[in-house]
Design a protein around this motif. Structure first.
Motif, PDB file in Angstrom:
ATOM      1  N   HIS A 186       0.756  -1.170   0.025  1.00 55.43           N
ATOM      2  CA  HIS A 186       0.087  -0.089   0.003  1.00 55.43           C
ATOM      3  C   HIS A 186       0.944   1.366   0.100  1.00 55.43           C
ATOM      4  O   HIS A 186       0.275   2.448  -0.041  1.00 55.43           O
ATOM      5  N   SER A 197       0.725   0.131  -4.567  1.00 53.24           N
ATOM      6  CA  SER A 197      -0.814   0.263  -4.610  1.00 53.24           C
ATOM      7  C   SER A 197      -1.203   1.191  -3.545  1.00 53.24           C
ATOM      8  O   SER A 197      -1.999   1.072  -2.633  1.00 53.24           O
ATOM      9  N   ASN A 198      -0.660   2.372  -3.809  1.00 54.51           N
ATOM     10  CA  ASN A 198      -0.748   3.453  -2.696  1.00 54.51           C
ATOM     11  C   ASN A 198      -2.120   3.726  -2.838  1.00 54.51           C
ATOM     12  O   ASN A 198      -2.910   4.256  -3.976  1.00 54.51           O
ATOM     13  N   PRO A 199      -3.027   3.942  -1.765  1.00 53.05           N
ATOM     14  CA  PRO A 199      -4.287   4.623  -1.626  1.00 53.05           C
ATOM     15  C   PRO A 199      -4.664   5.731  -2.551  1.00 53.05           C
ATOM     16  O   PRO A 199      -5.790   5.848  -2.888  1.00 53.05           O
ATOM     17  N   ARG A 220      -4.821   4.616  -6.371  1.00 50.61           N
ATOM     18  CA  ARG A 220      -6.358   4.170  -6.310  1.00 50.61           C
ATOM     19  C   ARG A 220      -7.103   5.379  -6.090  1.00 50.61           C
ATOM     20  O   ARG A 220      -8.466   5.375  -6.345  1.00 50.61           O
ATOM     21  N   VAL A 249      -7.922   5.759  10.077  1.00 50.74           N
ATOM     22  CA  VAL A 249      -7.916   4.607   9.182  1.00 50.74           C
ATOM     23  C   VAL A 249      -7.380   3.309   9.955  1.00 50.74           C
ATOM     24  O   VAL A 249      -7.932   2.276   9.598  1.00 50.74           O
ATOM     25  N   ARG A 258     -10.780   0.526  10.873  1.00 43.90           N
ATOM     26  CA  ARG A 258     -10.844  -0.605  10.082  1.00 43.90           C
ATOM     27  C   ARG A 258     -10.848  -1.976  11.308  1.00 43.90           C
ATOM     28  O   ARG A 258     -11.422  -2.794  11.176  1.00 43.90           O
ATOM     29  N   ALA A 294     -11.071   6.229   1.840  1.00 39.91           N
ATOM     30  CA  ALA A 294     -10.040   5.440   2.409  1.00 39.91           C
ATOM     31  C   ALA A 294     -10.430   4.801   3.698  1.00 39.91           C
ATOM     32  O   ALA A 294      -9.719   3.391   3.914  1.00 39.91           O
ATOM     33  N   ARG A 314     -13.843  -0.105   2.787  1.00 42.11           N
ATOM     34  CA  ARG A 314     -13.835  -1.648   3.234  1.00 42.11           C
ATOM     35  C   ARG A 314     -15.206  -1.875   3.407  1.00 42.11           C
ATOM     36  O   ARG A 314     -15.451  -3.459   3.332  1.00 42.11           O
ATOM     37  N   HIS A 367      -3.533  -4.345   7.545  1.00 38.09           N
ATOM     38  CA  HIS A 367      -3.957  -3.470   6.415  1.00 38.09           C
ATOM     39  C   HIS A 367      -4.214  -2.021   6.520  1.00 38.09           C
ATOM     40  O   HIS A 367      -4.098  -1.420   5.646  1.00 38.09           O
ATOM     41  N   ASN A 412      -1.071  -0.020   6.822  1.00 38.27           N
ATOM     42  CA  ASN A 412      -0.498   0.231   5.647  1.00 38.27           C
ATOM     43  C   ASN A 412      -1.214   1.074   5.101  1.00 38.27           C
ATOM     44  O   ASN A 412      -0.535   1.942   4.149  1.00 38.27           O
ATOM     45  N   ASN A 413      -2.581   1.041   4.828  1.00 44.98           N
ATOM     46  CA  ASN A 413      -3.300   2.155   4.066  1.00 44.98           C
ATOM     47  C   ASN A 413      -3.047   3.605   4.603  1.00 44.98           C
ATOM     48  O   ASN A 413      -2.773   4.523   3.912  1.00 44.98           O
TER      49      ASN A 413
END
Length: 424
Positions: free
Chosen positions: A224, A228-230, A234, A262, A266, A323, A327, A342, A345-346
């Motif tokens: 991330h 795959s950086n948010p 994304r 974040v 989650r 962000a 989920r 996760h 990391n985000n």
């Protein structure tokens, strides 16, 4: 036009006899004397005598008789040397068997060396494949030595087949076979030991191209921060980055808020969904983020004081940022530990982009970073406005995605090369 015939006639004059008023009899006489070995002077003298009308002296020529006598001796001697053949030595049966065994031994050595090289290459490939594309917790070194341990035995048996043919001639050994039937259960005992080998093969990840490709895609999706950086890959959480990250201090405040909201939103939402049987996911995610915003604001106010008001509406808008609440779209539930990992990391990926954009906009707009003057001239005053944030973030996202795509394409091509000629 007449020079060439004259030259030809001159050449003929040097090789042939030019005699005037020559007759057929003179030609036959000259031919006969030439066959007998007469010289040119003798032939001209004889023809001149025939023209004058005097009789031609007939002298026996002995010289030509010596020339044909010599070749028969030479040909005979040559025929004697050619007719007598030189026979090569014949090998005995023992020598032939020894030669055959030597050839087979060399072939077995070459085959063993080739197989050892192939096994070394295969083991190197497996270790690299499992290290790069295998799942964590798998040790491919355990099943790998099993195959090489059996192959040398087969090679030894193959090389010993030729010398073992001679002692295998006595057939009376077939009689004690009924006695061997008793220890047969002993041979069946080690057979169950070979059954655990397939278990390792079943649990071995990355044994096929599809599994290695899936493992690589999972690694790319789980990265991330870079791949795959948010934010830049994304497109999540763009509003705080563009509207609020005007300098390094505001970007730092947003980083702390995003890291808390974040990550813990989650984790707590997943824990509550486990208790409720994965029902009311949207409500749980939204209420969890709203409840966590209160302690987050208290913490930020204790750290930064009145400067927290510089963020304006962009701090409370983090509660409903995609962000955080994206989920809730997934129906499957993940473990709480995975949710914590996760989420962290985000949040870390968002913090990296926030700090980069904030410091870059402050540097271009004012020439300082976190209030420390770096340049005395403002290169791009537009960077302090939302329009400048759009431009800077767009350029950064284009370069970031290009580098990430190059790296992922390289890794996919590497997997294709590794599994190109292998049927696993």
């Amino acid at each position: 036009m007449q020079q060439k015939p004259s030259k030809r006639r001159g050449e003929e004059r040097s090789e042939t006899l030019i005699i005037p008023h020559i007759t057929k009899e003179m030609v036959e006489t000259a031919r006969r004397m030439a066959e007998q070995g007469a010289t040119r002077a003798e032939i001209e003298q004889a023809i001149a005598a025939m023209q004058a009308g005097t009789p031609v002296p007939k002298k026996p020529i002995v010289q030509p008789q010596e020339q044909p006598a010599a070749p028969p001796r030479n040909t005979a001697a040559h025929n004697d040397t050619v007719i007598i053949p030189t026979s090569r030595p014949r090998y005995t049966q023992t020598e032939r068997r020894a030669m055959l065994e030597e050839v087979q031994r060399r072939q077995a050595e070459r085959e063993a060396a080739r197989q050892a090289e192939a096994r070394a290459e295969e083991e190197h490939f497996r270790t690299y494949r499992d290290r790069e594309y295998g799942k964590p917790g798998f040790t491919p070194a355990a099943p790998a030595p099993a195959a090489p341990a059996q192959q040398p035995a087969a090679e030894d048996a193959r090389t010993l087949q030729m010398p073992a043919v001679q002692p295998a001639a006595p057939a009376p050994q077939a009689a004690p076979q009924p006695k061997v039937t008793a220890p047969q259960p002993v041979q069946t005992a080690p057979q169950p030991a070979a059954t655990p080998a397939p278990k390792h093969k079943r649990t071995a990840p990355g044994n096929s191209y599809k599994e290695a490709e899936a493992a690589l895609n999972e690694r790319i999706r789980a990265d991330h921060i870079l791949l795959s950086n948010p934010v830049v890959v994304r497109g999540l959480g763009l509003a705080p980055v563009i509207g609020a990250a005007l300098d390094g201090q505001r970007a730092l405040m947003l980083c702390i808020a995003a890291l808390i909201l974040v990550t813990f939103t989650r984790m707590l939402a997943v824990a509550v969904c486990h208790l409720t049987g994965n029902r009311f996911r949207p409500v749980i995610y939204c209420y969890t983020a709203a409840l966590l915003y209160i302690p987050t604001y208290v913490l930020l106010y204790a750290l930064f004081g009145a400067d927290l008001t510089l963020l304006g509406i962009y701090l409370p808008i983090l509660v409903v940022e995609p962000a955080i609440v994206k989920r809730m779209e997934f129906s499957e539930l993940e473990p709480v530990k995975e949710a914590l990992r996760h989420g962290f990391n985000n949040a870390l990926g968002m913090c990296v982009v926030l700090l980069l954009v904030g410091c870059l906009r402050e540097l271009l707009a004012t020439g300082a970073v976190f209030g420390h003057v770096v340049m005395h001239n403002a290169l791009l005053p537009l960077a302090a406005l939302p329009a400048g944030g759009f431009v800077i973030l767009g350029v950064m996202a284009a370069c970031w995605c290009a580098a990430a795509n190059l790296y992922t394409d390289y890794k996919h091509e590497e997997v294709r090369r590794l599994y190109a000629d292998r049927k696993h």
